[in-house]
Design a protein around this motif. Structure first.
Motif, mmCIF file in Angstrom:
data_model
loop_
_atom_site.group_PDB
_atom_site.id
_atom_site.type_symbol
_atom_site.label_atom_id
_atom_site.label_comp_id
_atom_site.label_asym_id
_atom_site.label_seq_id
_atom_site.Cartn_x
_atom_site.Cartn_y
_atom_site.Cartn_z
ATOM 1 N N GLY A 117 68.597 101.416 -23.279
ATOM 2 C CA GLY A 117 69.618 101.429 -22.229
ATOM 3 C C GLY A 117 69.073 101.928 -20.898
ATOM 4 O O GLY A 117 69.639 101.659 -19.841
ATOM 5 N N HIS A 118 67.947 102.660 -20.954
ATOM 6 C CA HIS A 118 67.404 103.209 -19.705
ATOM 7 C C HIS A 118 66.155 102.465 -19.256
ATOM 8 O O HIS A 118 65.384 102.959 -18.420
ATOM 9 C CB HIS A 118 67.213 104.721 -19.847
ATOM 10 C CG HIS A 118 68.514 105.369 -20.184
ATOM 11 N ND1 HIS A 118 69.492 105.575 -19.234
ATOM 12 C CD2 HIS A 118 69.058 105.716 -21.373
ATOM 13 C CE1 HIS A 118 70.575 106.071 -19.830
ATOM 14 N NE2 HIS A 118 70.324 106.156 -21.126
ATOM 15 N N MET A 119 65.987 101.262 -19.797
ATOM 16 C CA MET A 119 64.947 100.365 -19.284
ATOM 17 C C MET A 119 65.465 99.851 -17.932
ATOM 18 O O MET A 119 66.588 99.353 -17.838
ATOM 19 C CB MET A 119 64.796 99.199 -20.271
ATOM 20 C CG MET A 119 63.806 98.174 -19.864
ATOM 21 S SD MET A 119 63.285 97.218 -21.323
ATOM 22 C CE MET A 119 64.794 96.423 -21.792
ATOM 23 N N LYS A 154 73.699 103.351 -9.899
ATOM 24 C CA LYS A 154 73.195 104.611 -10.454
ATOM 25 C C LYS A 154 73.574 104.737 -11.934
ATOM 26 O O LYS A 154 74.650 104.321 -12.344
ATOM 27 C CB LYS A 154 73.782 105.780 -9.655
ATOM 28 C CG LYS A 154 72.978 107.007 -9.824
ATOM 29 C CD LYS A 154 73.110 107.956 -8.648
ATOM 30 C CE LYS A 154 72.007 108.974 -8.800
ATOM 31 N NZ LYS A 154 72.300 110.319 -8.595
ATOM 32 N N CYS A 155 72.667 105.309 -12.701
ATOM 33 C CA CYS A 155 72.886 105.475 -14.138
ATOM 34 C C CYS A 155 73.184 106.941 -14.449
ATOM 35 O O CYS A 155 72.815 107.833 -13.668
ATOM 36 C CB CYS A 155 71.632 105.026 -14.877
ATOM 37 S SG CYS A 155 71.759 105.182 -16.664
ATOM 38 N N GLY A 156 73.824 107.196 -15.591
ATOM 39 C CA GLY A 156 74.116 108.568 -16.029
ATOM 40 C C GLY A 156 72.865 109.424 -16.174
ATOM 41 O O GLY A 156 72.928 110.650 -16.125
ATOM 42 N N CYS A 157 71.684 108.776 -16.354
ATOM 43 C CA CYS A 157 70.435 109.522 -16.540
ATOM 44 C C CYS A 157 69.850 109.966 -15.205
ATOM 45 O O CYS A 157 68.878 110.711 -15.172
ATOM 46 C CB CYS A 157 69.413 108.669 -17.292
ATOM 47 S SG CYS A 157 68.706 107.339 -16.295
ATOM 48 N N GLY A 158 70.433 109.491 -14.102
ATOM 49 C CA GLY A 158 69.941 109.880 -12.780
ATOM 50 C C GLY A 158 69.138 108.789 -12.085
ATOM 51 O O GLY A 158 68.930 108.845 -10.877
ATOM 52 N N GLY A 187 69.692 101.358 -11.689
ATOM 53 C CA GLY A 187 69.469 100.008 -12.210
ATOM 54 C C GLY A 187 69.037 99.927 -13.657
ATOM 55 O O GLY A 187 68.461 98.929 -14.088
ATOM 56 N N CYS A 188 69.332 100.998 -14.445
ATOM 57 C CA CYS A 188 69.050 100.931 -15.878
ATOM 58 C C CYS A 188 69.929 99.832 -16.484
ATOM 59 O O CYS A 188 71.036 99.560 -15.996
ATOM 60 C CB CYS A 188 69.394 102.250 -16.561
ATOM 61 S SG CYS A 188 68.376 103.630 -16.056
ATOM 62 N N TYR A 189 69.462 99.245 -17.583
ATOM 63 C CA TYR A 189 70.223 98.229 -18.323
ATOM 64 C C TYR A 189 71.633 98.733 -18.622
ATOM 65 O O TYR A 189 72.620 98.012 -18.464
ATOM 66 C CB TYR A 189 69.405 97.914 -19.588
ATOM 67 C CG TYR A 189 70.057 97.093 -20.659
ATOM 68 C CD1 TYR A 189 70.958 96.067 -20.368
ATOM 69 C CD2 TYR A 189 69.735 97.323 -22.006
ATOM 70 C CE1 TYR A 189 71.524 95.315 -21.388
ATOM 71 C CE2 TYR A 189 70.295 96.571 -23.020
ATOM 72 C CZ TYR A 189 71.200 95.585 -22.713
ATOM 73 O OH TYR A 189 71.765 94.850 -23.717
HETATM 74 ZN ZN ZN Z 1 69.489 105.351 -17.190
#
Ligand code: ZN
Length: 364
Positions: free
Chosen positions: A207-209, A217-221, A224-226
């Motif tokens: 999911g974070h590829m 923005k993604c929850g991981c910071g 454009g993560c999947y």
């Molecule tokens: Zn992510």
């Protein structure tokens, strides 16, 4: 009753840690009326599998034949404190065990999948991007204290893939990959028939590829993560934003202008009524998934890529052909040859099934 008939039948005496030459007694032993011989399955061989998701908690009690004999659900309420969520997990396990007319003393072990990076050996949640405050949380220790039962923790998608692999992939491919699209997106990798979690326990975070460095923005910071492009959360955000920008969708007729109660099922309803906005957003999510499948196939060339999670469960018919078509277009020529891409039949049972498989494997 759901019957999975998955594990090789262990003689009950071995599962129970008893000697074959001695009879043991079922729960009726308190009355000493019906001694049960060693090969009779006993409810005391039960394990519990828990699916700990960003939105929902689901616990299932599995018999020695992998039948579900009790289950319970609860919302996760991740906005509450870490302690409050652990208390809710404790309650959902207790309720499932009660549904099965058992007590915790009769449970051999609990296997739980947590959403994020998990150190399975220590039983700690290292980091969970969709759960506020979940950093270095000793989940195993906390649950063993509250439940009084051995607890085994793994990443939720690793556990789901374990459930799919043991119960669903009858041909037992050596290498397989699971992609689970739900509130977030995760993956589980099987290499040479074993779960692969990497030297630091964080492998499979598909999911974070990053698929679009200029993306949302993604929850991981990161950006454009999947997951930020194609998870249920991302799909809902896209639709809500489009409605704010004045685009039309029949979802507002079904759910009202704020689209508050949007679920994967509402998207399916809208698609079947020919909703253009939903069709476009789902097509894009399926295309991103196809790109992810192509990238995985390029790197790992697994025999099987299994798709699961709530979004796939609700929308497999609509998404699968787009996913396969995009994967074939994007992978290096020849790489997709013979790679099977298909949706899991376990649906939302994958997590609890995998949890039960893990507990059965590791509980003494
Ligand atoms: Zn992510």
């Amino acid at each position: 009753m759901f019957h999975l008939n998955v594990l090789p039948r262990e003689p009950a005496w071995r599962v129970a840690g008893l000697r074959a030459d001695k009879p043991f007694y079922s729960r009726s032993e308190q009355t000493n009326i019906f001694p049960v011989m060693a090969d009779t399955p006993s409810k005391t061989d039960c394990v519990v599998g828990v699916d700990f998701g960003g939105t929902k908690l689901y616990a299932g009690v599995f018999s020695d034949k992998m039948e579900i004999v009790g289950s319970a659900r609860k919302s996760t309420k991740p906005q509450r404190s870490v302690e409050a969520v652990i208390e809710r997990i404790t309650k959902v396990v207790q309720e499932a065990v009660d549904e099965a007319d058992l007590t915790l003393k009769q449970i051999k072990g609990v296997g739980i999948g947590a959403p994020g990076a998990v150190d399975g050996e220590a039983g700690n949640v290292i980091f969970a991007p969709n759960l506020p405050g979940w950093k270095d949380v000793p989940l195993k220790k906390a649950l063993e204290k509250s439940l009084g039962v051995p607890v085994f923790v793994e990443n939720d998608c690793n556990i789901s893939m374990l459930g799919v692999y043991v119960t669903e992939l009858k041909s037992k491919p050596k290498n397989a990959f699971g992609i689970f699209l739900g509130t977030g997106i995760g993956g589980g990798i099987i290499i040479n028939g074993e779960l692969y979690s990497g030297f630091n326990h964080t492998a499979g975070e598909i999911g974070h590829m990053v698929l679009d460095p200029a993306g949302p923005k993604c929850g991981c910071g990161n950006k454009g993560c999947y997951e930020a492009l194609a998870s249920r959360t991302a799909i809902f955000k896209r639709i809500q934003q489009a409605v704010k920008d004045g685009e039309k969708t029949i979802l507002t007729e079904i759910l009202g202008d704020d689209l508050e109660d949007m679920r994967s099922g509402s998207l399916r309803k809208a698609l079947r009524k020919g909703d253009k906005l939903v069709e476009q957003v789902i097509r894009e999510a399926a295309e991103y998934t196809g790109i992810a499948v192509a990238n995985l196939a390029n790197i790992l060339a697994p025999e099987a890529i299994v798709l699961g999670g709530g979004v796939i469960e609700a929308l497999a018919d609509e998404m699968l052909s787009i996913i396969i078509e995009t994967a074939n277009d994007c992978a290096m020529p020849g790489v997709m040859n013979g790679v099977e891409v298909f949706p899991s039949k376990l649906g939302d049972l994958a997590g609890i099934t995998g949890g039960a498989v893990l507990a059965r494997k590791l509980a003494k």
